[in-house]
Design an enzyme around this catalytic site. Structure first.
Site, PDB file in Angstrom:
ATOM      1  N   LYS A  55      51.076  42.979  51.946  1.00 40.44           N
ATOM      2  CA  LYS A  55      49.781  43.470  52.441  1.00 40.44           C
ATOM      3  C   LYS A  55      48.991  42.386  53.156  1.00 40.44           C
ATOM      4  O   LYS A  55      48.297  42.671  54.129  1.00 40.44           O
ATOM      5  CB  LYS A  55      48.974  44.132  51.331  1.00 40.44           C
ATOM      6  CG  LYS A  55      48.470  43.200  50.256  1.00 40.44           C
ATOM      7  CD  LYS A  55      47.738  44.011  49.187  1.00 40.44           C
ATOM      8  CE  LYS A  55      47.604  43.222  47.899  1.00 40.44           C
ATOM      9  NZ  LYS A  55      46.858  41.973  48.015  1.00 40.44           N
ATOM     10  N   ARG A 112      40.241  46.750  42.724  1.00 43.01           N
ATOM     11  CA  ARG A 112      41.228  46.555  41.673  1.00 43.01           C
ATOM     12  C   ARG A 112      41.301  47.746  40.735  1.00 43.01           C
ATOM     13  O   ARG A 112      42.250  47.885  39.980  1.00 43.01           O
ATOM     14  CB  ARG A 112      40.864  45.311  40.841  1.00 43.01           C
ATOM     15  CG  ARG A 112      40.996  44.009  41.587  1.00 43.01           C
ATOM     16  CD  ARG A 112      42.460  43.614  41.744  1.00 43.01           C
ATOM     17  NE  ARG A 112      43.047  43.237  40.475  1.00 43.01           N
ATOM     18  CZ  ARG A 112      43.078  41.994  40.007  1.00 43.01           C
ATOM     19  NH1 ARG A 112      42.570  41.015  40.705  1.00 43.01           N
ATOM     20  NH2 ARG A 112      43.634  41.731  38.846  1.00 43.01           N
ATOM     21  N   ARG A 157      59.398  32.861  45.920  1.00 41.27           N
ATOM     22  CA  ARG A 157      58.246  32.239  46.552  1.00 41.27           C
ATOM     23  C   ARG A 157      58.120  30.767  46.163  1.00 41.27           C
ATOM     24  O   ARG A 157      58.302  30.402  45.008  1.00 41.27           O
ATOM     25  CB  ARG A 157      56.980  33.006  46.136  1.00 41.27           C
ATOM     26  CG  ARG A 157      55.745  32.616  46.892  1.00 41.27           C
ATOM     27  CD  ARG A 157      54.795  33.774  46.915  1.00 41.27           C
ATOM     28  NE  ARG A 157      54.132  33.916  45.610  1.00 41.27           N
ATOM     29  CZ  ARG A 157      52.859  34.268  45.479  1.00 41.27           C
ATOM     30  NH1 ARG A 157      52.134  34.506  46.543  1.00 41.27           N
ATOM     31  NH2 ARG A 157      52.329  34.401  44.285  1.00 41.27           N
ATOM     32  N   ARG A 169      55.140  28.484  42.239  1.00 39.75           N
ATOM     33  CA  ARG A 169      53.730  28.602  41.871  1.00 39.75           C
ATOM     34  C   ARG A 169      53.596  28.784  40.367  1.00 39.75           C
ATOM     35  O   ARG A 169      54.390  29.491  39.750  1.00 39.75           O
ATOM     36  CB  ARG A 169      53.097  29.799  42.585  1.00 39.75           C
ATOM     37  CG  ARG A 169      52.937  29.584  44.059  1.00 39.75           C
ATOM     38  CD  ARG A 169      52.526  30.882  44.702  1.00 39.75           C
ATOM     39  NE  ARG A 169      51.143  31.173  44.382  1.00 39.75           N
ATOM     40  CZ  ARG A 169      50.194  31.226  45.312  1.00 39.75           C
ATOM     41  NH1 ARG A 169      50.475  31.057  46.572  1.00 39.75           N
ATOM     42  NH2 ARG A 169      48.956  31.485  44.975  1.00 39.75           N
ATOM     43  N   ARG A 185      50.681  41.223  35.768  1.00 42.88           N
ATOM     44  CA  ARG A 185      49.958  41.643  36.974  1.00 42.88           C
ATOM     45  C   ARG A 185      50.418  43.018  37.447  1.00 42.88           C
ATOM     46  O   ARG A 185      49.624  43.830  37.904  1.00 42.88           O
ATOM     47  CB  ARG A 185      50.144  40.603  38.089  1.00 42.88           C
ATOM     48  CG  ARG A 185      49.295  39.351  37.885  1.00 42.88           C
ATOM     49  CD  ARG A 185      49.075  38.605  39.179  1.00 42.88           C
ATOM     50  NE  ARG A 185      50.305  38.039  39.723  1.00 42.88           N
ATOM     51  CZ  ARG A 185      50.833  36.863  39.354  1.00 42.88           C
ATOM     52  NH1 ARG A 185      50.230  36.148  38.441  1.00 42.88           N
ATOM     53  NH2 ARG A 185      51.938  36.427  39.902  1.00 42.88           N
TER      54      ARG A 185
END
Ligand code: ZN
Length: 217
Positions: A14, A89, A123, A156, A167
């Site tokens: 996104k 959210r 990532r 990360r 999440r």
């Protein structure tokens, strides 16, 4: 004037699509995550509060999020519109927002949880300059080394499988109910995010009835 919200789980692309919309249609890309990060970096009062909340593993409360969005939109620097990324959210934030702002569409990018995991675990971030890399889509020229500054690429801290699962659960439980609201208001546009960024972009443009424009980036 184009006013959009863009939503989707982590790794849905996104942010990439928001940047493409920004570049092609002169929209202002407003990322809630970036706003928080800016406040933390600049050691504002809000930044200190957000940092404490996040460090405790909690979600930033609705009133802080609303306040940040409202303050940002009041700058009125969005002559051609905006694309709001990472908001709302939950359904409460969505209802609150619709009371104050007219929007043209909510773009939802769908990717299955398995793809979210695959992408997140690929990532890397440069520990020196903070640039994001993805070992599937955006590979560094030399393994483990930042193309820009030569810094070391690391995983990360918040990309552990446990944090990711949490999440995602939060997205399904908290964020998804907001889509029902957008659907009943006929604002919802859904794009399959398991395609190349170019394909997703073309799909979104077509569904929004936007004239295709070359991507300057
Ligand atoms: Zn770097």
């Amino acid at each position: 004037m184009h006013k959009y919200l863009i939503m989707g789980p982590q790794g849905s692309g996104k942010g990439t699509q928001a940047k493409r919309l920004q570049a092609a249609y002169d929209l202002v890309h407003i990322s809630v995550g970036d706003l928080f990060r800016w406040n933390i970096q600049h050691r504002t009062k809000l930044g200190a509060r957000v940092k404490r909340i996040v460090a405790a593993g909690d979600l930033v409360p609705d009133e802080i999020v609303d306040d940040v969005i409202r303050t940002r939109l009041e700058q009125h620097d969005w002559n051609y519109g905006f694309v709001l990324d990472g908001f709302p959210r939950n359904r409460t934030q969505a209802e609150f927002f619709l009371e104050s702002y007219d929007i043209d569409a909510v773009i939802r990018i769908d990717v299955p949880d398995s793809v979210v995991f695959e992408r997140a675990l690929a990532r890397r971030v440069c520990e020196n300059c903070g640039l994001d890399y993805n070992l599937i889509q955006h590979r560094p020229k030399a393994a483990g080394v930042c193309d820009v500054c030569g810094g070391k690429l690391v995983v990360r801290e918040d990309d552990t499988p446990e944090a990711l699962r949490e999440r995602l659960e939060d997205y399904h439980r908290q964020t998804e109910p907001a889509f029902e609201l957008f659907r009943t208001k006929e604002l919802l546009v859904v794009a399959d995010g398991v395609r190349s960024p170019e394909e997703v972009q073309r799909d979104i443009q077509a569904q929004l009835g936007l004239a295709p424009r070359p991507n300057p980036a």
